[in-house]
Design a protein around this motif. Structure first.
Motif, PDB file in Angstrom:
ATOM      1  N   UNK A 157     -17.073   8.826  -1.608  1.00 18.11           N
ATOM      2  CA  UNK A 157     -17.114   9.079  -3.054  1.00 18.11           C
ATOM      3  C   UNK A 157     -16.357   8.031  -3.852  1.00 18.11           C
ATOM      4  N   UNK A 158     -15.841   7.030  -3.193  1.00 19.29           N
ATOM      5  CA  UNK A 158     -15.132   5.966  -3.876  1.00 19.29           C
ATOM      6  C   UNK A 158     -14.114   5.327  -2.966  1.00 19.29           C
ATOM      7  N   UNK A 159     -13.397   4.323  -3.465  1.00 19.32           N
ATOM      8  CA  UNK A 159     -12.439   3.600  -2.624  1.00 19.32           C
ATOM      9  C   UNK A 159     -11.405   4.534  -2.002  1.00 19.32           C
ATOM     10  N   UNK A 160     -10.918   4.137  -0.830  1.00 19.52           N
ATOM     11  CA  UNK A 160      -9.876   4.907  -0.168  1.00 19.52           C
ATOM     12  C   UNK A 160      -8.547   4.727  -0.891  1.00 19.52           C
ATOM     13  N   UNK A 161      -7.519   5.417  -0.411  1.00 18.11           N
ATOM     14  CA  UNK A 161      -6.181   5.291  -0.981  1.00 18.11           C
ATOM     15  C   UNK A 161      -5.276   4.421  -0.126  1.00 18.11           C
ATOM     16  N   UNK A 162      -5.872   3.669   0.805  1.00 18.97           N
ATOM     17  CA  UNK A 162      -5.077   2.910   1.765  1.00 18.97           C
ATOM     18  C   UNK A 162      -4.212   1.859   1.078  1.00 18.97           C
ATOM     19  N   UNK A 163      -2.932   1.842   1.424  1.00 23.40           N
ATOM     20  CA  UNK A 163      -1.985   0.908   0.824  1.00 23.40           C
ATOM     21  C   UNK A 163      -1.570  -0.211   1.772  1.00 23.40           C
ATOM     22  N   UNK A 164      -1.720   0.001   3.071  1.00 23.63           N
ATOM     23  CA  UNK A 164      -1.154  -0.910   4.065  1.00 23.63           C
ATOM     24  C   UNK A 164      -2.223  -1.539   4.937  1.00 23.63           C
ATOM     25  N   UNK A 186      -5.270  -0.227   7.930  1.00 20.11           N
ATOM     26  CA  UNK A 186      -6.590  -0.376   7.313  1.00 20.11           C
ATOM     27  C   UNK A 186      -7.663  -0.773   8.317  1.00 20.11           C
ATOM     28  N   UNK A 187      -8.890  -0.365   7.999  1.00 20.51           N
ATOM     29  CA  UNK A 187     -10.084  -0.866   8.680  1.00 20.51           C
ATOM     30  C   UNK A 187     -10.723  -1.876   7.741  1.00 20.51           C
ATOM     31  N   UNK A 188     -10.843  -3.111   8.223  1.00 20.08           N
ATOM     32  CA  UNK A 188     -11.171  -4.247   7.377  1.00 20.08           C
ATOM     33  C   UNK A 188     -12.482  -4.878   7.823  1.00 20.08           C
ATOM     34  N   UNK A 189     -13.361  -5.154   6.877  1.00 17.62           N
ATOM     35  CA  UNK A 189     -14.563  -5.926   7.147  1.00 17.62           C
ATOM     36  C   UNK A 189     -14.264  -7.411   7.027  1.00 17.62           C
ATOM     37  N   UNK A 190     -14.867  -8.203   7.904  1.00 13.03           N
ATOM     38  CA  UNK A 190     -14.663  -9.646   7.919  1.00 13.03           C
ATOM     39  C   UNK A 190     -15.996 -10.365   7.943  1.00 13.03           C
ATOM     40  N   UNK A 191     -16.015 -11.564   7.385  1.00 10.92           N
ATOM     41  CA  UNK A 191     -17.040 -12.534   7.728  1.00 10.92           C
ATOM     42  C   UNK A 191     -16.332 -13.655   8.480  1.00 10.92           C
ATOM     43  N   UNK A 192     -16.703 -13.830   9.726  1.00 12.11           N
ATOM     44  CA  UNK A 192     -16.094 -14.770  10.676  1.00 12.11           C
ATOM     45  C   UNK A 192     -14.738 -14.242  11.159  1.00 12.11           C
ATOM     46  N   UNK A 193     -14.361 -14.667  12.345  1.00 15.89           N
ATOM     47  CA  UNK A 193     -13.092 -14.291  12.946  1.00 15.89           C
ATOM     48  C   UNK A 193     -12.040 -15.322  12.539  1.00 15.89           C
ATOM     49  N   UNK A 227      -4.380  -6.215  10.504  1.00 14.73           N
ATOM     50  CA  UNK A 227      -5.151  -4.991  10.281  1.00 14.73           C
ATOM     51  C   UNK A 227      -4.979  -4.013  11.450  1.00 14.73           C
ATOM     52  N   UNK A 228      -5.341  -2.759  11.206  1.00 11.29           N
ATOM     53  CA  UNK A 228      -5.384  -1.779  12.293  1.00 11.29           C
ATOM     54  C   UNK A 228      -6.664  -1.955  13.099  1.00 11.29           C
ATOM     55  N   UNK A 229      -7.800  -2.081  12.403  1.00 11.78           N
ATOM     56  CA  UNK A 229      -9.091  -2.340  13.035  1.00 11.78           C
ATOM     57  C   UNK A 229      -9.895  -3.277  12.138  1.00 11.78           C
ATOM     58  N   UNK A 230     -10.869  -3.954  12.734  1.00 14.52           N
ATOM     59  CA  UNK A 230     -11.749  -4.807  11.938  1.00 14.52           C
ATOM     60  C   UNK A 230     -13.185  -4.616  12.378  1.00 14.52           C
TER      61      UNK A 230
END
Length: 276
Positions: free
Chosen positions: A145-152, A156-163, A170-173
């Motif tokens: 329903x919208x952006x998370x409240x993650x502060x750290x 965080x689970x992060x999307x990447x383009x390229x490694x 990050x916690x996960x990517x």
């Protein structure tokens, strides 16, 4: 042209893109441009026909600039995530962003596999399949329903383009293959952040549609080297970084700036710095 009309034209063009892609049984490289598939060209032809007939100028990944003198120019990526599409990975999209004299006006990013549609209008909010996207205001909220409240970044689970050359904390990517959908996933709360880790950055057609969705959903946005995400010259490349919250964005930007710094001369004399 009012906003409803703009989005109606985008829906029509996206439907034509979906039809063009579906008609091609096998994704074959054209040999004309690196990474260009036959369905990229077919999708571009279909979208440009609708957009130009409706009175827009167009700046497209596949065919360049058409009618730049018109009041609004649509920055178009007919198929973002072409390799995914060619290999049958269900994470590829078509992206439209109308740009006028005041900036990004209206946008549509459509997942061409699932038909999930992200729409946004400047000052009018963002939606996914008609549901509003906005930051939480307290109390329970549903996923998506919208952006998370993650502060750290460490949580965080992060999307990447390229490694990137090293772990950025990050916690996960996830490396998913369509920046437009990756950024919209942050707006939706599916990802907490997105970081462009490429050496060459992205073109405006890759991310502008998603950038307006993110802006209207309340996502914190920046560019790795502090430049506007909407350059005065649409041909200039950028390194988008977006995050659910401002503290998370600051951390993601700080980590991104630890590698691959641009030559200051290449950043562009006179370009205003700041987050957009």
């Amino acid at each position: 042209m009012d906003n409803d009309r703009i989005l109606t034209v985008f829906d029509q063009a996206a439907a034509r893109v979906a039809e063009a892609v579906a008609r091609i049984d096998e994704g074959r490289l054209t040999g004309v441009r690196e990474g260009q598939y036959n369905f990229d060209v077919a999708a571009d032809d279909a979208a440009c026909e609708v957009l130009l007939e409706a009175g827009f100028g167009v700046y497209s990944e596949e065919s360049g600039l058409h009618n730049p003198e018109r009041e609004m120019v649509v920055v178009l990526d007919p198929v973002d995530g072409s390799t995914n599409a060619a290999r049958g990975l269900p994470w590829f999209s078509t992206s439209f962003c109308a740009v006028d004299s005041e900036g990004m006006r209206a946008a549509l990013v459509l997942n061409l596999e699932s038909n999930k549609a992200y729409r946004a209008v400047r000052g009018g909010g963002a939606t996914v399949d008609g549901r509003p996207l906005a930051p939480p205001t307290g109390g329970d909220r549903g996923r998506g329903s919208g952006p998370s409240e993650q502060q750290s970044l460490g949580e965080a689970t992060v999307g990447l383009t390229y490694i990137p050359p090293r772990h950025l904390g990050w916690r996960q990517y996830r490396v998913l293959g369509s920046i437009a959908l990756d950024m919209c996933a942050v707006a939706e709360g599916v990802l907490d952040a997105y970081i462009d880790c490429t050496n060459e950055g992205h073109s405006t057609w890759d991310y502008l549609g998603a950038a307006l969705v993110c802006a209207e959903a309340g996502v914190a946005m920046g560019e790795a080297w502090g430049r506007p995400l909407l350059p005065e010259d649409l041909t200039k490349r950028r390194y988008p970084v977006v995050a659910a919250t401002a503290p998370l964005l600051d951390e993601a930007l700080a980590q991104r700036r630890t590698f691959g710094a641009d030559d200051p001369a290449a950043i562009g004399a006179g370009e205003a710095k700041g987050h957009h």
